[in-house]
Design a protein around this motif. Structure first.
Motif, PDB file in Angstrom:
ATOM      1  N   ASN A 118       5.812  36.614  48.169  1.00  0.00           N
ATOM      2  CA  ASN A 118       6.000  36.692  46.724  1.00  0.00           C
ATOM      3  C   ASN A 118       4.818  36.062  45.989  1.00  0.00           C
ATOM      4  N   ILE A 119       4.368  34.895  46.453  1.00  0.00           N
ATOM      5  CA  ILE A 119       3.215  34.215  45.845  1.00  0.00           C
ATOM      6  C   ILE A 119       1.949  35.064  46.032  1.00  0.00           C
ATOM      7  N   ALA A 120       1.757  35.604  47.228  1.00  0.00           N
ATOM      8  CA  ALA A 120       0.588  36.457  47.484  1.00  0.00           C
ATOM      9  C   ALA A 120       0.636  37.703  46.608  1.00  0.00           C
ATOM     10  N   GLY A 121       1.812  38.289  46.448  1.00  0.00           N
ATOM     11  CA  GLY A 121       1.969  39.457  45.589  1.00  0.00           C
ATOM     12  C   GLY A 121       1.666  39.140  44.134  1.00  0.00           C
ATOM     13  N   LEU A 181      -2.479  50.934  37.371  1.00  0.00           N
ATOM     14  CA  LEU A 181      -1.311  51.789  37.604  1.00  0.00           C
ATOM     15  C   LEU A 181      -0.391  51.246  38.707  1.00  0.00           C
ATOM     16  N   PRO A 182      -0.919  50.755  39.829  1.00  0.00           N
ATOM     17  CA  PRO A 182      -0.016  50.144  40.812  1.00  0.00           C
ATOM     18  C   PRO A 182       0.688  48.890  40.287  1.00  0.00           C
ATOM     19  N   VAL A 183       0.030  48.150  39.407  1.00  0.00           N
ATOM     20  CA  VAL A 183       0.695  46.998  38.786  1.00  0.00           C
ATOM     21  C   VAL A 183       1.881  47.497  37.961  1.00  0.00           C
ATOM     22  N   GLY A 184       1.666  48.555  37.196  1.00  0.00           N
ATOM     23  CA  GLY A 184       2.763  49.154  36.440  1.00  0.00           C
ATOM     24  C   GLY A 184       3.893  49.627  37.345  1.00  0.00           C
ATOM     25  N   ASP A 185       3.541  50.142  38.506  1.00  0.00           N
ATOM     26  CA  ASP A 185       4.533  50.593  39.483  1.00  0.00           C
ATOM     27  C   ASP A 185       5.405  49.430  39.939  1.00  0.00           C
ATOM     28  N   ILE A 195     -11.169  42.402  47.090  1.00  0.00           N
ATOM     29  CA  ILE A 195      -9.709  42.517  47.149  1.00  0.00           C
ATOM     30  C   ILE A 195      -9.272  43.774  47.902  1.00  0.00           C
ATOM     31  N   THR A 196      -9.986  44.876  47.723  1.00  0.00           N
ATOM     32  CA  THR A 196      -9.586  46.098  48.424  1.00  0.00           C
ATOM     33  C   THR A 196      -9.949  46.042  49.910  1.00  0.00           C
ATOM     34  N   LEU A 197     -11.058  45.410  50.250  1.00  0.00           N
ATOM     35  CA  LEU A 197     -11.392  45.255  51.664  1.00  0.00           C
ATOM     36  C   LEU A 197     -10.383  44.344  52.358  1.00  0.00           C
ATOM     37  N   THR A 198      -9.954  43.298  51.671  1.00  0.00           N
ATOM     38  CA  THR A 198      -8.919  42.410  52.208  1.00  0.00           C
ATOM     39  C   THR A 198      -7.625  43.192  52.431  1.00  0.00           C
ATOM     40  N   PHE A 199      -7.253  44.007  51.466  1.00  0.00           N
ATOM     41  CA  PHE A 199      -6.070  44.856  51.574  1.00  0.00           C
ATOM     42  C   PHE A 199      -6.192  45.784  52.789  1.00  0.00           C
ATOM     43  N   THR A 244      -1.366  40.660  41.991  1.00  0.00           N
ATOM     44  CA  THR A 244      -1.045  41.344  40.737  1.00  0.00           C
ATOM     45  C   THR A 244      -1.876  40.795  39.581  1.00  0.00           C
ATOM     46  N   ILE A 245      -1.988  39.489  39.498  1.00  0.00           N
ATOM     47  CA  ILE A 245      -2.809  38.875  38.440  1.00  0.00           C
ATOM     48  C   ILE A 245      -4.267  39.297  38.599  1.00  0.00           C
ATOM     49  N   ALA A 246      -4.780  39.233  39.836  1.00  0.00           N
ATOM     50  CA  ALA A 246      -6.171  39.630  40.086  1.00  0.00           C
ATOM     51  C   ALA A 246      -6.391  41.093  39.723  1.00  0.00           C
ATOM     52  N   GLU A 247      -5.453  41.960  40.088  1.00  0.00           N
ATOM     53  CA  GLU A 247      -5.596  43.380  39.794  1.00  0.00           C
ATOM     54  C   GLU A 247      -5.543  43.652  38.294  1.00  0.00           C
TER      55      GLU A 247
END
Length: 143
Positions: free
Chosen positions: A61-64, A19-23, A94-98, A68-71
């Motif tokens: 942008n690259i990190a985003g 859903l956040p990817v869709g956002d 990924i969520t702990l990194t976030f 996005t691909i990972a998510e």
């Protein structure tokens, strides 16, 4: 009950990534519409840069894009039940990194305003399981 709980966890966690990817791709509503956190890619990259202020916008942008691909991969694989154990570990990482980026950039309360640590815990719980009924993994293991 454990089977139902892990299925629910897989689907909820998978949707929590998709859903956040869709956002950020504009599917949840326009920026500032009240329906989306970002509403488009540029707002998402600006937020990514806010979490990573030591980078420039190109790197954000690259990190985003990488996130996005990972998510997308995590979300789809969790929902269909493919490599669930490893997707659970990936979700936790990924969520702990976030969460760490949020703490350093926005303060200790930031990851608690969102279910970031709940996602981390859910991923770790999936990682501890060894079988996943109602999954592609279960179908592949039968063959």
């Amino acid at each position: 009950m454990t089977t139902l709980a892990q299925l629910f966890t897989r689907i909820a966690l998978g949707l929590g990534f998709l859903l956040p990817v869709g956002d950020r791709l504009g599917f949840m509503g326009a920026p500032d519409s009240g329906k989306a956190a970002w509403g488009d890619w540029q707002h998402f990259v600006t937020y990514t840069h806010q979490l990573m202020p030591f980078t420039n916008m190109y790197t954000a942008n690259i990190a985003g894009l990488a996130a996005t691909i990972a998510e997308c991969v995590l979300g789809i694989c969790l929902i269909i039940g493919f490599k669930v154990k490893w997707m659970g570990l990936g979700a936790a990482i990924i969520t702990l990194t976030f969460a760490v980026f949020m703490i350093f950039s926005l303060g200790i309360g930031a990851p608690f305003s969102y279910p970031v640590f709940v996602f981390t815990g859910a991923g770790l719980l999936l990682y501890t399981h060894h079988s996943f009924p109602w999954s592609v993994d279960a179908l592949l293991n039968k063959n």
